[in-house]
Scaffold this motif. Structure first.
Motif, PDB file in Angstrom:
ATOM      1  N   MET A   1       0.822  -1.177  -0.014  1.00 33.08           N
ATOM      2  CA  MET A   1      -0.047  -0.064   0.114  1.00 33.08           C
ATOM      3  C   MET A   1       0.884   1.343   0.035  1.00 33.08           C
ATOM      4  SD  MET A   1      -3.256   0.464  -0.001  1.00 33.08           S
ATOM      5  CE  MET A   1      -4.149  -0.809   0.823  1.00 33.08           C
ATOM      6  N   ASN A   2       0.731   2.155  -0.871  1.00 37.67           N
ATOM      7  CA  ASN A   2       1.495   3.483  -1.040  1.00 37.67           C
ATOM      8  C   ASN A   2       0.431   4.523  -1.064  1.00 37.67           C
ATOM      9  OD1 ASN A   2       4.264   2.216  -1.717  1.00 37.67           O
ATOM     10  ND2 ASN A   2       2.847   1.372  -3.186  1.00 37.67           N
ATOM     11  N   TRP A   3       0.960   5.668  -0.967  1.00 34.00           N
ATOM     12  CA  TRP A   3       0.239   7.007  -0.984  1.00 34.00           C
ATOM     13  C   TRP A   3       1.233   8.058  -1.897  1.00 34.00           C
ATOM     14  CZ3 TRP A   3       1.900  11.241   1.711  1.00 34.00           C
ATOM     15  CH2 TRP A   3       2.507  10.913   2.996  1.00 34.00           C
ATOM     16  N   LYS A   4       0.806   8.862  -2.295  1.00 38.34           N
ATOM     17  CA  LYS A   4       1.112   9.899  -3.172  1.00 38.34           C
ATOM     18  C   LYS A   4       0.437  11.194  -2.959  1.00 38.34           C
ATOM     19  CE  LYS A   4       3.795  11.765  -6.600  1.00 38.34           C
ATOM     20  NZ  LYS A   4       5.188  12.040  -6.419  1.00 38.34           N
ATOM     21  N   TYR A  16      -4.409  13.796  -2.254  1.00 39.69           N
ATOM     22  CA  TYR A  16      -3.726  12.376  -1.786  1.00 39.69           C
ATOM     23  C   TYR A  16      -4.179  11.260  -2.659  1.00 39.69           C
ATOM     24  CZ  TYR A  16      -1.346  14.884   1.769  1.00 39.69           C
ATOM     25  OH  TYR A  16      -0.553  15.829   2.576  1.00 39.69           O
ATOM     26  N   VAL A  17      -3.386  10.331  -3.332  1.00 38.44           N
ATOM     27  CA  VAL A  17      -4.065   9.101  -3.928  1.00 38.44           C
ATOM     28  C   VAL A  17      -3.423   8.028  -3.097  1.00 38.44           C
ATOM     29  CG1 VAL A  17      -4.039   7.839  -6.258  1.00 38.44           C
ATOM     30  CG2 VAL A  17      -3.916  10.417  -6.061  1.00 38.44           C
ATOM     31  N   LEU A  18      -4.102   7.254  -2.567  1.00 37.61           N
ATOM     32  CA  LEU A  18      -3.742   5.972  -1.946  1.00 37.61           C
ATOM     33  C   LEU A  18      -3.756   4.686  -2.544  1.00 37.61           C
ATOM     34  CD1 LEU A  18      -2.769   5.030   1.090  1.00 37.61           C
ATOM     35  CD2 LEU A  18      -5.270   4.624   1.394  1.00 37.61           C
ATOM     36  N   TYR A  19      -2.941   4.031  -3.126  1.00 34.50           N
ATOM     37  CA  TYR A  19      -3.120   2.906  -3.803  1.00 34.50           C
ATOM     38  C   TYR A  19      -2.437   1.692  -3.575  1.00 34.50           C
ATOM     39  CZ  TYR A  19       1.413   4.567  -5.772  1.00 34.50           C
ATOM     40  OH  TYR A  19       2.468   4.940  -5.522  1.00 34.50           O
ATOM     41  N   ASP A  20      -3.264   0.432  -3.857  1.00 34.35           N
ATOM     42  CA  ASP A  20      -2.688  -0.702  -3.607  1.00 34.35           C
ATOM     43  C   ASP A  20      -1.870  -1.658  -4.608  1.00 34.35           C
ATOM     44  OD1 ASP A  20      -4.564  -1.995  -5.142  1.00 34.35           O
ATOM     45  OD2 ASP A  20      -5.836  -2.536  -3.633  1.00 34.35           O
ATOM     46  N   LYS A 142      -4.763   2.784   9.224  1.00 29.51           N
ATOM     47  CA  LYS A 142      -3.834   1.968  10.036  1.00 29.51           C
ATOM     48  C   LYS A 142      -2.799   1.305   9.188  1.00 29.51           C
ATOM     49  CE  LYS A 142      -4.129  -1.271  13.723  1.00 29.51           C
ATOM     50  NZ  LYS A 142      -5.068  -2.096  14.678  1.00 29.51           N
ATOM     51  N   GLU A 143      -3.103   0.905   8.077  1.00 31.35           N
ATOM     52  CA  GLU A 143      -2.082   0.132   7.272  1.00 31.35           C
ATOM     53  C   GLU A 143      -0.935   0.890   7.230  1.00 31.35           C
ATOM     54  OE1 GLU A 143      -1.770  -2.951   3.446  1.00 31.35           O
ATOM     55  OE2 GLU A 143      -3.594  -2.219   4.147  1.00 31.35           O
ATOM     56  N   THR A 144      -1.001   1.882   6.709  1.00 27.27           N
ATOM     57  CA  THR A 144       0.154   2.999   6.647  1.00 27.27           C
ATOM     58  C   THR A 144       0.449   3.823   7.578  1.00 27.27           C
ATOM     59  OG1 THR A 144      -1.113   4.622   5.294  1.00 27.27           O
ATOM     60  CG2 THR A 144      -0.282   2.797   3.974  1.00 27.27           C
ATOM     61  N   ASN A 145      -0.376   3.675   8.427  1.00 30.39           N
ATOM     62  CA  ASN A 145      -0.116   4.444   9.870  1.00 30.39           C
ATOM     63  C   ASN A 145       0.136   5.954   9.501  1.00 30.39           C
ATOM     64  OD1 ASN A 145       0.357   4.756  12.539  1.00 30.39           O
ATOM     65  ND2 ASN A 145       2.599   4.979  12.384  1.00 30.39           N
TER      66      ASN A 145
END
Length: 213
Positions: A1-4, A16-20, A142-145
């Motif tokens: 999981m990442n975010w930009k 923000y774009v959160l993507y898996d 939570k996964e990326t805190n």
């Protein structure tokens, strides 16, 4: 999981774009510069499934309709700002840039009681954090805190409260009662400027340290 983090629009508001790993994505605050946002999504072959708004100020919604229509995805917003997207005075565009005041279509889903939001593999705990605006929401992933705080908490500062519905005491209470209860190593992805973390702001943010003094 990442975010930009994508600074967009006239005020360089952070979208923000959160993507898996499967290329599914959630967009938080499509602030403006719709072409830049869509280009990022297309170049990375991402498939957005929802748009989350931290609040309905104009600088956070400039690319809202373009993004939602391009991917046919729902928009989530707190119920206390249910009519702001359609009201230039409440969303601030009528006050801050009257020559270019604008509206968007209403949100598809209105957040009411705090709790979880889940979209496939994405799960957020949403926190009502009013003060900058009555319906300001922070989304804890939570996964990326990471907590996506909109204009509630910044690196070394807090959101302004001189706009429609703002209140400084309410804002500071939101920060202390909601955000500071998160793990101290939680990353704070702010609506403007660089990201920070809860521990840093607890220790050095003058607005927080002075609260209740």
């Amino acid at each position: 999981m990442n975010w930009k983090q994508l600074p967009l629009g006239p005020l360089q508001t952070n979208c923000y774009v959160l993507y898996d790993n499967d290329k599914n994505a959630v967009i938080i605050d499509p602030a403006g510069d719709a072409d830049k946002l869509l280009t990022f999504l297309q170049e990375n072959e991402l498939h957005p499934v929802a748009i989350l708004l931290t609040h309905a100020h104009f600088d956070h919604i400039g690319a809202l309709d373009t993004a939602r229509e391009a991917y046919n995805i729902p928009v989530y917003l707190h119920e206390q700002e249910s009519d702001w997207l359609e009201d230039p005075q409440k969303n601030g565009s009528g006050r801050m840039m009257p020559e270019a005041a604008f509206t968007t279509k209403p949100a598809d889903h209105l957040l009411q009681s705090e709790g979880r939001l889940q979209f496939g593999g994405f799960e957020f705990q949403w926190l009502h954090t009013p003060g900058h605006s009555p319906g300001s929401v922070s989304y804890w992933h939570k996964e990326t805190n990471t907590v996506f705080s909109g204009d509630v908490l910044f690196s070394g500062g807090v959101g302004r409260t001189d706009l429609y519905g703002g209140d400084m005491d309410t804002l500071l209470a939101s920060i202390h009662e909601q955000l500071l209860d998160l793990p101290e190593n939680t990353v704070v992805a702010c609506g403007h400027g660089p990201f920070t973390d809860i521990e840093t702001e607890m220790n050095s943010n003058p607005f927080i340290n002075g609260f209740g003094a």
